[in-house]
Motif scaffolding. Structure first.
Motif, PDB file in Angstrom:
ATOM      1  N   LEU A 141      -4.659   8.783   7.032  1.00  0.00           N
ATOM      2  CA  LEU A 141      -3.441   8.872   7.834  1.00  0.00           C
ATOM      3  C   LEU A 141      -2.206   8.686   6.961  1.00  0.00           C
ATOM      4  CD1 LEU A 141      -4.659   6.638  10.816  1.00  0.00           C
ATOM      5  CD2 LEU A 141      -4.936   9.105  10.534  1.00  0.00           C
ATOM      6  N   SER A 142      -2.332   9.001   5.701  1.00  0.00           N
ATOM      7  CA  SER A 142      -1.249   8.807   4.740  1.00  0.00           C
ATOM      8  C   SER A 142       0.015   9.546   5.174  1.00  0.00           C
ATOM      9  CB  SER A 142      -1.685   9.297   3.358  1.00  0.00           C
ATOM     10  OG  SER A 142      -2.793   8.554   2.891  1.00  0.00           O
ATOM     11  N   ARG A 157       2.297   1.620  -1.132  1.00  0.00           N
ATOM     12  CA  ARG A 157       3.680   2.030  -0.811  1.00  0.00           C
ATOM     13  C   ARG A 157       3.945   2.117   0.689  1.00  0.00           C
ATOM     14  NH1 ARG A 157       1.977   5.342  -4.697  1.00  0.00           N
ATOM     15  NH2 ARG A 157       1.834   7.136  -3.284  1.00  0.00           N
ATOM     16  N   ALA A 158       3.128   1.486   1.500  1.00  0.00           N
ATOM     17  CA  ALA A 158       3.354   1.510   2.952  1.00  0.00           C
ATOM     18  C   ALA A 158       4.529   0.603   3.325  1.00  0.00           C
ATOM     19  CB  ALA A 158       2.099   1.073   3.689  1.00  0.00           C
ATOM     20  N   SER A 159       5.231   0.975   4.384  1.00  0.00           N
ATOM     21  CA  SER A 159       6.285   0.135   4.939  1.00  0.00           C
ATOM     22  C   SER A 159       5.665  -0.741   6.021  1.00  0.00           C
ATOM     23  CB  SER A 159       7.414   0.991   5.530  1.00  0.00           C
ATOM     24  OG  SER A 159       8.397   0.154   6.122  1.00  0.00           O
ATOM     25  N   ILE A 190      -1.539   5.536   2.849  1.00  0.00           N
ATOM     26  CA  ILE A 190      -0.624   5.578   1.709  1.00  0.00           C
ATOM     27  C   ILE A 190       0.749   6.075   2.171  1.00  0.00           C
ATOM     28  CG2 ILE A 190      -0.184   6.592  -0.560  1.00  0.00           C
ATOM     29  CD1 ILE A 190      -3.279   6.971  -0.757  1.00  0.00           C
ATOM     30  N   GLY A 191       1.781   5.281   1.914  1.00  0.00           N
ATOM     31  CA  GLY A 191       3.129   5.677   2.288  1.00  0.00           C
ATOM     32  C   GLY A 191       3.396   5.719   3.771  1.00  0.00           C
ATOM     33  N   ALA A 192       2.509   5.167   4.586  1.00  0.00           N
ATOM     34  CA  ALA A 192       2.695   5.172   6.030  1.00  0.00           C
ATOM     35  C   ALA A 192       3.741   4.136   6.441  1.00  0.00           C
ATOM     36  CB  ALA A 192       1.370   4.891   6.740  1.00  0.00           C
ATOM     37  N   ASP A 193       4.298   4.308   7.636  1.00  0.00           N
ATOM     38  CA  ASP A 193       5.305   3.394   8.158  1.00  0.00           C
ATOM     39  C   ASP A 193       4.741   2.694   9.396  1.00  0.00           C
ATOM     40  OD1 ASP A 193       7.511   2.029   9.050  1.00  0.00           O
ATOM     41  OD2 ASP A 193       8.876   3.741   8.968  1.00  0.00           O
ATOM     42  N   LEU A 194       4.536   1.378   9.278  1.00  0.00           N
ATOM     43  CA  LEU A 194       4.009   0.586  10.388  1.00  0.00           C
ATOM     44  C   LEU A 194       5.048  -0.424  10.877  1.00  0.00           C
ATOM     45  CD1 LEU A 194       1.350   1.701   8.963  1.00  0.00           C
ATOM     46  CD2 LEU A 194       0.232  -0.345   9.852  1.00  0.00           C
ATOM     47  N   ALA A 209       3.764  -2.075  -1.613  1.00  0.00           N
ATOM     48  CA  ALA A 209       4.046  -2.055  -0.182  1.00  0.00           C
ATOM     49  C   ALA A 209       5.232  -2.970   0.122  1.00  0.00           C
ATOM     50  CB  ALA A 209       2.823  -2.494   0.612  1.00  0.00           C
ATOM     51  N   ASN A 210       5.861  -2.742   1.269  1.00  0.00           N
ATOM     52  CA  ASN A 210       7.000  -3.539   1.688  1.00  0.00           C
ATOM     53  C   ASN A 210       6.566  -4.427   2.851  1.00  0.00           C
ATOM     54  OD1 ASN A 210       9.444  -4.594   2.481  1.00  0.00           O
ATOM     55  ND2 ASN A 210      10.534  -2.649   2.495  1.00  0.00           N
TER      56      ASN A 210
END
Length: 217
Positions: free
Chosen positions: A48-49, A90-92, A69-73, A111-112
């Protein structure tokens, strides 16, 4: 790209679990508006990147080996979810609730996690290389064997369990202890100047704060 424009974003791999895949399709067909409700479902082995899952419900869901990867949660609820061996590079993860979740062997590099909540979390063996934890609460988090190289803290509650296999080189910032240190099967509490010295001896650039927020001398 986000689920708000599903023609521009589709999962690279749907979850093998039929119920979870159906729920994801329904949400996409609805334009991805509002959070995705995947409570208790199995998203394991999906890719689900790059998806936008802001304000979604992953409560008690299985996401074993799932790629995000790079997803926004942003502001999602992942309480009790199982992210074992998941890839959240690198996920938010700003303000995500990870309480009682499993992050064993998960990858959260860069990740953030700003203002995220991690209480009673098993993150043993997880990778947090370059991860931003500023303002996040880490309470009763198992970080044995985890990699915190280059991670950044800022006035974080950091009541965690560490061992001599936890990698700390380049870890920087400020935190509130104490931590539980397991060494040769013996557990001891480490806080204040002793904790700061221990972290610095392992390559961290950390200031341990007192309960009133002042740096210890």
């Amino acid at each position: 790209m986000s689920f708000g424009t599903p023609e521009m974003w589709v999962p690279r791999t749907l979850p093998p679990d039929a119920q979870a895949a159906s729920r994801l399709r329904e949400w996409m067909e609805g334009g991805g508006k509002g959070g995705l409700d995947i409570i208790g479902l199995d998203l394991s082995d999906a890719d689900l990147s790059g998806g936008d899952f802001s304000e979604s419900w992953f409560t008690d869901a299985k996401l074993i080996n799932t790629k995000l990867i790079g997803a926004d949660l942003y502001r999602s609820d992942a309480e009790g979810a199982d992210f074992t061996s998941a890839d959240l590079t690198r996920a938010s993860l700003v303000r995500v609730n990870f309480d009682d979740s499993f992050l064993r062997e998960a990858k959260l590099d860069e990740a953030n996690l700003v203002k995220a909540s991690l209480c009673d979390v098993d993150a043993s063996g997880a990778s947090f290389r370059g991860t931003r934890f500023m303002g996040a609460s880490l309470l009763d988090v198992n970080l044995r064997g985890a990699d915190l190289s280059g991670a950044v803290l800022q006035e974080n509650s950091f009541k965690v369990t560490l061992d001599n296999n936890t990698k700390l080189r380049g870890l920087s910032g400020t935190l509130f202890g104490p931590v539980q240190l397991i060494d040769l099967g013996v557990t001891r509490e480490l806080g204040g100047a002793d904790l700061e010295q221990w972290l610095r001896a392992r390559g961290g650039d950390i200031c341990v704060l007192s309960s009133r927020g002042r740096e210890r001398p």
